[in-house]
Motif scaffolding. Structure first.
Motif, PDB file in Angstrom:
ATOM      1  N   GLY A 135      37.640  26.563  49.219  1.00  0.00           N
ATOM      2  CA  GLY A 135      38.773  27.601  49.087  1.00  0.00           C
ATOM      3  C   GLY A 135      38.956  27.937  47.536  1.00  0.00           C
ATOM      4  O   GLY A 135      39.925  28.714  47.297  1.00  0.00           O
ATOM      5  N   ALA A 136      37.898  27.777  46.713  1.00  0.00           N
ATOM      6  CA  ALA A 136      38.275  28.453  45.385  1.00  0.00           C
ATOM      7  C   ALA A 136      37.573  29.545  45.372  1.00  0.00           C
ATOM      8  O   ALA A 136      36.697  30.010  46.247  1.00  0.00           O
ATOM      9  CB  ALA A 136      37.384  27.198  44.775  1.00  0.00           C
ATOM     10  N   VAL A 137      38.071  30.159  44.302  1.00  0.00           N
ATOM     11  CA  VAL A 137      37.573  31.523  43.946  1.00  0.00           C
ATOM     12  C   VAL A 137      36.929  31.390  42.613  1.00  0.00           C
ATOM     13  O   VAL A 137      37.588  31.171  41.422  1.00  0.00           O
ATOM     14  CB  VAL A 137      38.670  32.648  43.802  1.00  0.00           C
ATOM     15  N   VAL A 138      35.658  31.405  42.381  1.00  0.00           N
ATOM     16  CA  VAL A 138      35.068  30.991  41.333  1.00  0.00           C
ATOM     17  C   VAL A 138      34.504  32.309  40.527  1.00  0.00           C
ATOM     18  O   VAL A 138      33.590  33.179  40.959  1.00  0.00           O
ATOM     19  CB  VAL A 138      33.842  30.114  41.530  1.00  0.00           C
ATOM     20  N   PRO A 139      34.971  32.646  39.276  1.00  0.00           N
ATOM     21  CA  PRO A 139      34.701  33.974  38.718  1.00  0.00           C
ATOM     22  C   PRO A 139      33.223  33.656  37.909  1.00  0.00           C
ATOM     23  O   PRO A 139      32.995  32.733  37.146  1.00  0.00           O
ATOM     24  CB  PRO A 139      35.542  34.067  37.604  1.00  0.00           C
ATOM     25  N   VAL A 140      32.619  34.656  37.867  1.00  0.00           N
ATOM     26  CA  VAL A 140      31.168  35.040  37.195  1.00  0.00           C
ATOM     27  C   VAL A 140      31.227  36.468  36.330  1.00  0.00           C
ATOM     28  O   VAL A 140      30.797  36.932  36.855  1.00  0.00           O
ATOM     29  CB  VAL A 140      30.174  34.655  37.803  1.00  0.00           C
ATOM     30  N   ASP A 141      32.143  36.133  35.329  1.00  0.00           N
ATOM     31  CA  ASP A 141      32.554  37.675  34.885  1.00  0.00           C
ATOM     32  C   ASP A 141      32.533  37.815  33.526  1.00  0.00           C
ATOM     33  O   ASP A 141      33.382  38.785  32.892  1.00  0.00           O
ATOM     34  CB  ASP A 141      34.024  38.106  35.603  1.00  0.00           C
ATOM     35  N   GLY A 142      32.173  36.796  32.624  1.00  0.00           N
ATOM     36  CA  GLY A 142      32.276  36.905  31.352  1.00  0.00           C
ATOM     37  C   GLY A 142      33.592  36.717  30.662  1.00  0.00           C
ATOM     38  O   GLY A 142      33.870  37.420  29.573  1.00  0.00           O
ATOM     39  N   GLY A 143      34.574  36.722  31.358  1.00  0.00           N
ATOM     40  CA  GLY A 143      35.861  36.507  30.898  1.00  0.00           C
ATOM     41  C   GLY A 143      36.956  37.724  31.446  1.00  0.00           C
ATOM     42  O   GLY A 143      37.961  37.891  31.426  1.00  0.00           O
ATOM     43  N   LEU A 144      36.110  38.761  32.137  1.00  0.00           N
ATOM     44  CA  LEU A 144      36.818  40.004  32.294  1.00  0.00           C
ATOM     45  C   LEU A 144      38.173  39.803  33.317  1.00  0.00           C
ATOM     46  O   LEU A 144      39.090  40.465  32.819  1.00  0.00           O
ATOM     47  CB  LEU A 144      35.851  40.886  33.016  1.00  0.00           C
ATOM     48  N   GLY A 145      37.898  38.923  34.214  1.00  0.00           N
ATOM     49  CA  GLY A 145      39.193  38.880  35.121  1.00  0.00           C
ATOM     50  C   GLY A 145      40.195  37.609  34.694  1.00  0.00           C
ATOM     51  O   GLY A 145      40.881  37.372  35.729  1.00  0.00           O
ATOM     52  N   MET A 146      39.989  37.182  33.727  1.00  0.00           N
ATOM     53  CA  MET A 146      40.757  35.860  33.276  1.00  0.00           C
ATOM     54  C   MET A 146      42.392  36.106  33.560  1.00  0.00           C
ATOM     55  O   MET A 146      42.910  37.203  33.142  1.00  0.00           O
ATOM     56  CB  MET A 146      40.854  35.743  31.697  1.00  0.00           C
ATOM     57  N   GLY A 147      42.889  34.950  34.252  1.00  0.00           N
ATOM     58  CA  GLY A 147      44.240  35.208  34.676  1.00  0.00           C
ATOM     59  C   GLY A 147      44.599  35.984  35.863  1.00  0.00           C
ATOM     60  O   GLY A 147      45.822  35.975  36.373  1.00  0.00           O
ATOM     61  N   HIS A 148      43.598  36.640  36.582  1.00  0.00           N
ATOM     62  CA  HIS A 148      43.950  37.238  37.609  1.00  0.00           C
ATOM     63  C   HIS A 148      43.413  36.445  38.913  1.00  0.00           C
ATOM     64  O   HIS A 148      42.640  35.460  39.072  1.00  0.00           O
ATOM     65  CB  HIS A 148      42.865  38.599  37.927  1.00  0.00           C
TER      66      HIS A 148
END
Ligand code: NDP
Length: 236
Positions: A223-236
């Motif tokens: 149920g996790a959402v794992v970002p792989v975005d270089g920090g772009l979506g931090m906090g969202h």
């Protein structure tokens, strides 16, 4: 988890899905790709189909099962964009993106789950996007389709989490593929300026995270959402 797992990836013919397919092949797994063109990497079984068609999805799973056994790892990666400002977005622009990116994932996870329940193990990884929670100009259709994958993964986790099955979402930022190459140069530059890492990523940088989430070591992540975005979506 068994050593040589039966893995099915949607959209293994290009971009991120292709890199994911190559990683699983390199790890010794038995990999099938459900895509429309059949232009898959070496060592991957092509089970051609279209995620917008239930019969075609079911047939692709049956072909993968016949060749490799029940699918133990599903990576729902196939996706598309049809960007347009909301005031100009047609019903067809909206429906087509939802049909591929959201209903297509529904068709695949529904078909994958019963055999996983029988095996009492399974890994489901849904490829979403930073845009799902961050939003994107001209992407009401795409962002809605990608945000909805969080609801699928979390509901699935509640339904089948006690049966050795995990369902997670990977949310890539900007990755060098056909999809981003299609963006106008000035938009690419604006996005690059907003990314703390200061660059787009290569498809394999997403594939390595998918490989981990599908591994035995990730058995307690669901149920996790794992970002792989270089920090772009931090906090969202
Ligand atoms: P590409 O456009 O490079 O590749 C898309 C893949 O999906 C192809 O393999 C294509 O196969 C397959 N596909 C598309 N429509 C269908 C369909 N109806 N039925 C079956 N297969 C289909 O995309 P990316 O590699 O860039 O993106 C992969 C995923 O990652 C998508 O879900 C995308 O939304 C997501 N993503 C991408 C980002 C990026 O920056 N590139 C960022 C965030 C998320 P074929 O044409 O052979 O059928």
């Amino acid at each position: 988890m068994t050593a040589q797992r039966s893995v099915l990836i949607t959209g293994g013919s290009r971009g991120i899905g292709r890199a994911i397919a190559e990683r699983f092949v390199a790890a010794g797994d038995k990999v099938a790709s459900l895509d429309r063109t059949g232009n898959v990497p070496e060592g991957v079984l092509s089970v051609r189909g279209d995620v917008t068609d239930t019969a075609s999805v079911d047939a692709a799973f049956a072909a993968a099962e016949a060749a490799h056994g029940p699918v133990e790892v599903l990576v729902a990666n196939a996706g598309m964009t049809r960007d347009q400002l909301l005031i100009r977005m047609t019903d067809e622009d909206f429906d087509q993106v939802i049909d591929v990116n959201l209903t297509g994932v529904f068709r695949c996870v529904r078909r994958a789950t019963t055999p996983m329940l029988r095996m009492k193990r399974g890994r489901i990884v849904l490829i979403s996007s930073v845009v799902g929670l961050y939003g994107g100009q001209g992407q009401v259709n795409y962002a809605a389709s990608k945000a909805a994958l969080v609801g699928i993964a979390r509901s699935l986790t509640r339904e089948v989490g006690s049966r050795g099955i995990t369902a997670n979402v990977v949310a890539p930022g900007f990755i060098n593929t056909d999809m981003t190459a299609a963006l106008p140069e000035e938009r690419q530059a604006a996005y690059r300026a907003a990314i703390p890492a200061g660059r787009f990523a290569e498809p394999d940088e997403v594939a390595s995270v998918v490989e981990f989430l599908a591994s035995a070591g990730a058995g307690y992540i669901s149920g996790a959402v794992v970002p792989v975005d270089g920090g772009l979506g931090m906090g969202h």
